[in-house]
Design a protein around this motif. Sequence first.
Motif, PDB file in Angstrom:
ATOM      1  N   SER A  21       1.022  -1.229  -0.179  1.00 36.13           N
ATOM      2  CA  SER A  21       0.118   0.132  -0.089  1.00 36.13           C
ATOM      3  C   SER A  21       0.943   1.107   0.095  1.00 36.13           C
ATOM      4  CB  SER A  21      -0.857  -0.216   1.240  1.00 36.13           C
ATOM      5  OG  SER A  21      -1.919  -1.236   1.007  1.00 36.13           O
ATOM      6  N   LYS A  22       2.214   1.222  -0.643  1.00 38.16           N
ATOM      7  CA  LYS A  22       2.884   2.137  -0.623  1.00 38.16           C
ATOM      8  C   LYS A  22       2.420   3.375  -1.759  1.00 38.16           C
ATOM      9  CE  LYS A  22       7.051   0.022   1.235  1.00 38.16           C
ATOM     10  NZ  LYS A  22       8.419  -0.474   1.088  1.00 38.16           N
ATOM     11  N   GLU A  23       2.227   4.481  -1.386  1.00 42.64           N
ATOM     12  CA  GLU A  23       1.929   5.520  -2.449  1.00 42.64           C
ATOM     13  C   GLU A  23       3.023   5.985  -3.376  1.00 42.64           C
ATOM     14  OE1 GLU A  23      -0.714   9.825  -2.689  1.00 42.64           O
ATOM     15  OE2 GLU A  23       0.084   8.901  -0.846  1.00 42.64           O
ATOM     16  N   ARG A  24       2.915   6.158  -4.490  1.00 45.37           N
ATOM     17  CA  ARG A  24       3.636   6.794  -5.395  1.00 45.37           C
ATOM     18  C   ARG A  24       2.872   7.727  -6.164  1.00 45.37           C
ATOM     19  NH1 ARG A  24       3.822   1.823  -7.549  1.00 45.37           N
ATOM     20  NH2 ARG A  24       4.427   1.445 -10.093  1.00 45.37           N
ATOM     21  N   ILE A  25       3.750   8.807  -6.772  1.00 52.83           N
ATOM     22  CA  ILE A  25       3.208   9.674  -7.749  1.00 52.83           C
ATOM     23  C   ILE A  25       4.116   9.599  -9.115  1.00 52.83           C
ATOM     24  CG2 ILE A  25       2.786  12.119  -8.509  1.00 52.83           C
ATOM     25  CD1 ILE A  25       1.025  11.105  -5.867  1.00 52.83           C
ATOM     26  N   ILE A  26       3.344   9.424 -10.109  1.00 48.99           N
ATOM     27  CA  ILE A  26       4.185   9.066 -11.462  1.00 48.99           C
ATOM     28  C   ILE A  26       3.820  10.366 -12.321  1.00 48.99           C
ATOM     29  CG2 ILE A  26       4.801   7.248 -13.193  1.00 48.99           C
ATOM     30  CD1 ILE A  26       3.402   5.404 -11.128  1.00 48.99           C
ATOM     31  N   PRO A  27       4.736  10.602 -13.125  1.00 51.64           N
ATOM     32  CA  PRO A  27       4.394  11.797 -14.171  1.00 51.64           C
ATOM     33  C   PRO A  27       3.646  10.858 -15.333  1.00 51.64           C
ATOM     34  CG  PRO A  27       6.635  11.801 -13.627  1.00 51.64           C
ATOM     35  CD  PRO A  27       6.169  10.781 -12.943  1.00 51.64           C
TER      36      PRO A  27
END
Length: 294
Positions: free
Chosen positions: A171-177
């Motif tokens: 459940s690790k959040e990441r932001i991707i372009p």
Amino acid sequence: MQDLIGTFIHYLAVEKGLARNTTTSYQLDLNQYRLFCRSRRLDPLGEGRGAVMAYLLKLKKDGRAPATVSRHLAALKSFYRFLVQEGVISTDPTANLESPRLAQRLPRVLTPEEVDRLLAQPRTSSATGLRDKAMLELLYATGLRVSELVSLDLADVNLEHGFVRCFGKGSKERIIPLGSVAAFYVSEYLTRARVKLTRGINTPALFVNQQGRRLTRQGFWKIIKKYARQGCITKVITPHTLRHSFATHLLENGADLRSVQELLGHADIATTQIYTHVTRTRLREIYDRTHPRA
């Protein structure tokens, strides 16, 4: 033993935040171990080391692949560490047990030309075709896992600022372009196609099937195989093919390993390093094909 496995699975899901597919896999493997111990009249708590060794030997005698044996041992290691942590047993019977050595398999990737051919297959004149085009473009633009792709909600995509938010393993959040081409087709899908597919059904899911429900991993798997056939791509396609291609093409074009690790959501950079082997292999192929004295 069954109750302890249930408590452990609850711990993995609630406290560790592992995905449902992962906890289900742990549960199946541990229940198989429990049934083995019962059939052999072994006590997995009192004679843990002997029970574990006997079980691993049985898996090997049954002809299970090293990767399968390694997966079962990983489940047992996690389970017994949990039992020690909870005070159920005093020593870990799996301590110092090593997993079988695995042959490193390089991920299959498409060339940029093959990716172009695959992504050109959906017919964007239909609602499902436009959805498929948006999914494939989004997958190649972000390197998402297929499970992450189909789990996306409308609120997870920000077209104005060009990024996607996803929750990966643990459940690790990441932001991707998000690139301009993918953003364009996702926007087109939202404007022209999604409302036709949902048919008035209220759902937060970004990508839906023809019944208006969230698209499944299996549904996407059928879609990408269909377009690979249409595009005359002879390589074996897997649900992760575009993810592997995304990482490899980034590295081939000068991206640094740490950035690719972050984009893919790998906890350990060693996992990302396999793509450097792929790029070296491709460079060798290019050299052999183009250098006059190769």
